[in-house]
Design an enzyme around this catalytic site. Sequence first.
Site, PDB file in Angstrom:
ATOM      1  NE  ARG A  28      -3.642   0.007   2.323  1.00 52.53           N
ATOM      2  CZ  ARG A  28      -4.848  -0.059   1.791  1.00 52.53           C
ATOM      3  NH1 ARG A  28      -5.316  -1.200   1.369  1.00 52.53           N
ATOM      4  NH2 ARG A  28      -5.594   1.006   1.685  1.00 52.53           N
ATOM      5  CD  GLU A 453      -2.024  -4.407 -17.924  1.00 48.90           C
ATOM      6  OE1 GLU A 453      -2.417  -3.239 -17.864  1.00 48.90           O
ATOM      7  OE2 GLU A 453      -1.522  -4.996 -16.950  1.00 48.90           O
TER       8      GLU A 453
END
Length: 575
Positions: A28, A453
């Site tokens: 995170r 991508e």
Amino acid sequence: MCGIVGIVSKTPYPSRVLLDRLKRLEYRGYDSYGLYDGRTLLRRIGGIRVEGGGRTTAGIAHTRWATHGGVSERNAHPHLSCDGRVAVVHNGIIENYEELRRGLLRKGHRFTSETDSEVIAHHLEDGLRRRPVEAALPRLFRELKGTFAVLAMVRGRDEIFALKRDSPLVLGAAEGRTILASDIYAFSDWTDRAVFFENDEMAAVGPSGARFFDATGRPIRKPARTFRWEQDRGPRRTAGHYMLKEILEEPAAVGRLLFSLGGDQKPAFDRLVRLIRRTRKVIFASCGTSYHATLLGAYYLHRTGREVQTLIASEFRHFAKVDAETLVVAVSQSGETMDVIDALKYARANGGRIAAIVNVPHSTIQRMSELSLNILAGPEVCVASTKAFVNQAVLLLALARAFGFPVRLETIPDRLRALFRQRARLRAMAVRIARSRDVYIIGRGLTYPVARETALKIKETSYIHAEGMMGGELKHGTIALIEKGTPVLSLINAGDPDIISNTKEVEARGAEIFVLTNHPTLGGDRNAVHLKTANDGKFGILAAAAGQLIAYYAAAALGRPIDKPRNLAKSVTVK
Ligand code: G6P
């Protein structure tokens, strides 16, 4: 973005357990980290090292993705108030921190960091001068503007106080311990029982359990729910990198998803099909890699005659017209991306209906949606998303199949395994691409999203400048950048002759061509990898997996920190 952890236990536990749990949330953010266990304040820059002595019954910890204030020890959390009575960790952004700070400075508070978060510790200390914590917390709720998940410790109390507005917060009920965290991954190996906080809720968590309150301090009841979080028993961390491990888990993850779409998720899947059929307008909302999966999904559905739109969530409200006949389908690995949440709020405010396709169970986006499906990719640790992308694309292909797209999904795991057997060829390509500062990836139709991508994966993990684009668009500008030896990776779907022409155009200008194809004759060249499938739906997925491996091997060749690229975070909970 930013991970927080708090643990309260009946019996003392080693304080380093806080760091051990925090490490599970490191994806995170990993600019700095710290802990406070009632006695010791530890703050460090860089990746988390699980270390230190000391025992405690309550402690909080934080891993940071810097927003306000640079990366430094003093900007690392936890933050203490002036008299050290209050310690806080925070995920989110306090929008009115400057105003609050000014007021607190006038009252004599001294700040030691440049963060927005420190204001919370001082505000709470200020409140505690005149009132008990039970009254100081509602005041904090009233006065803070912005987004926050906050854990606070107050000297003399053996509890952790938790507050949530818009940033994710969940409580895990483990044997003899309660853990508060940004997401379930912090404790999914300890317990499968969790309480998910909603906005403007708080809790006081002590040794004998948790008490929940609304933002005004009125007690509320919040039952624990059981969650399921798939663990793969696949290969262990391959070569020390989660990225490769997670790519190699794709066949198992796809198999699990397909099984569940025909089993426990079938009713929800059928409902989504009916909802799409009945709704006049369908719009996907997503970010990053998930957006590329939705581009592929939009292509698949378009081929069945069902037109859907897809928008990057941060621009959703600027480009989408939502009304009661609109269905917004959020696609998100984490289920916590703030821009996606914001798009859903906008959709809801305009009367639209909301469905979700997520990976992390019970995440905010799932809870906001009237209908949701889980891609069952299992925990994904590498910041660059791989197996989640593949499962998102497979789920969207399954959706297209329900509308008539001809494809046998069952063979995808085997086709992926066959692709992985060609790893040496992909690695050789990657090593050559890694010698360049720029690479262009071109596709058309279903390979256009894959080109985007693949470029994103290369940028994220190897820091090579990569552009993924429509082959047809090349000659409208970008071809000016092609020089002798510029690598161009062309994704050639056998059914599309135009992309071959685009490839020839750059080759004629000296580009070094690399090819991923399912074309029966083009795959023989030493710069080409042949992907075995005649079905173009499946080709999109296989080409994306091949692109992931190229990105991985390019990053490995350059010695990059593959799982934790600089400046990135896996869960983006700020706008
Ligand atoms: C971040 C992650 C990406 C992810 C994107 C969207 O940028 O690093 O891997 O694709 O957020 O996240 P979501 O959880 O909504 O799919």
